[in-house]
Motif scaffolding. Structure first.
Motif: not given
Length: 356
Positions: A118-122, A182-191, A194-196, A307-315
């Motif tokens: 789930t998540g399309g291009d991201e 699962r990944v939680q981050r702001v996609p490069t495709t997001e303008t 927002r965290v997806h 889960t790979y949480n990019y805003p918190q740098g946590r796995v």
């Protein structure tokens, strides 16, 4: 436990005799299997011999205490007995771990399949990040990773990528990676910043040889097509790529990384055997393991495992509640700590089962 250890010692001595027989020396496959068994048993037998010596010394110390009248001798024997009993406990724990049945597939190479969820291009971009993570991990382990088939994402990464990982104990280390990542981050495709949350599915299958899984080729439809990936001048000019459809299960496997159609067929058959094995194993586990499902080693690709949480740098690995706050390092292939913690948890489960 002593009976089991005596059986192992007897088998170790038996293998020692078999390995020097002319028929073993002339058959490399047989010799290799016996050598591996000898090496595995040797570690246990060496520990058992040390343990038996400790038990012998405990008996001697107890005998001194029951017969000796001299206070000094008795005190020395008492101190020695305490040390030996402590050593006995430590060695028993080690031997219990050594006696945990090993997965016979642990030493095998692996088929590594990563698919965008789930998540399309991201999701496709994340699947690409996971592939690079495993690529780096394989390099650090001294393993060889060959891409067999891939479908690229429209904005980068992969919708699907299938690889063969070859080396020592590949499946034993990689098997814990099967499941939903699962990944939680702001996609490069997001303008709007927002965290997806997106996901990718990882499947790690032990490479199965013809002797492990029989396939009736009458049940397989073979199609050839022009390779579209790396391959130099032969790309799009020769029908070297192979697509196999296993009619009874509906499984479809493609391989296009080799210029030779025969080599691609051989690799595709290996993937097909591994996928058929996975289906049969799941049926078996569902039948016999319904009463106790392993928290760690189910390998079910529908389970959310990390889960790979990019805003918190946590796995975070959800199976064992283990987190690390060094996400960039993990994504660079440093996943050894997660694998070690999962191995410890699996061994603890097996020990607990053995004591029930």
């Amino acid at each position: 436990m002593i009976d089991k250890l005596e059986e192992i010692k007897h088998r170790f001595e038996e293998v020692g005799q078999l390995i020097v027989q002319p028929d073993a020396m002339s058959d490399m496959n047989k010799y290799s299997k016996l050598s591996k068994e000898y090496k595995d048993l040797e570690k246990i037998v060496e520990m058992y011999d040390k343990y038996a010596m400790v038990l012998e010394n405990i008996d001697s110390s107890k005998e001194i205490l029951s017969t000796e009248k001299d206070p000094e001798f008795r005190e020395m024997a008492k101190m020695e007995l305490e040390e030996l009993e402590e050593k006995q406990e430590e060695m028993e724990e080690l031997l219990k771990k050594m006696l945990i049945p090993k997965d016979p597939n642990d030493s095998k190479n692996s088929i590594l399949e990563i698919r965008a969820g789930t998540g399309g291009d991201e999701a496709a971009i994340f699947a690409g990040d996971l592939f690079r993570m495993y690529q780096r991990f394989a390099e650090k382990q001294g393993w060889k990773l060959n891409v067999m088939d891939l479908t690229e994402g429209t904005s980068g990464g992969y919708k699907e990528i299938v690889s063969m990982v070859s080396g020592e104990d590949v499946y034993g280390k990689m098997k814990f990676e099967s499941g939903v990542h699962r990944v939680q981050r702001v996609p490069t495709t997001e303008t709007q910043g927002r965290v997806h949350t997106s996901a990718a599915t990882v499947a790690v299958l032990p490479e199965m040889e013809e002797v492990d899984v029989q396939i009736d080729m009458n049940d397989v439809r073979k199609d050839t097509f022009c390779s579209s990936g790396p391959g130099g001048q032969s790309v799009n000019t020769t029908y070297s790529a192979i697509r196999l459809t296993h009619i009874p299960t509906g499984l479809v496997v493609s391989c296009q990384d080799e210029k030779s159609q025969l080599k691609n067929l051989d690799k595709a058959l290996k993937v097909l055997r591994s996928r058929i094995y996975e289906i049969e194993l799941k049926k078996h586990n569902d039948a016999v393991g319904a009463q106790r499902k392993s928290m760690v080693g189910s390998g079910d690709r529908s389970d959310k495992i990390r889960t790979y949480n990019y805003p918190q740098g946590r796995v975070t690995d959800h199976r064992i509640g283990y987190s690390q706050h060094n996400l960039p390092t993990v994504m660079d292939g440093e996943i050894g700590d997660f694998i070690e913690q999962l191995r410890i948890a699996e061994n603890a489960e097996k020990l607990s089962e053995g004591q029930d």
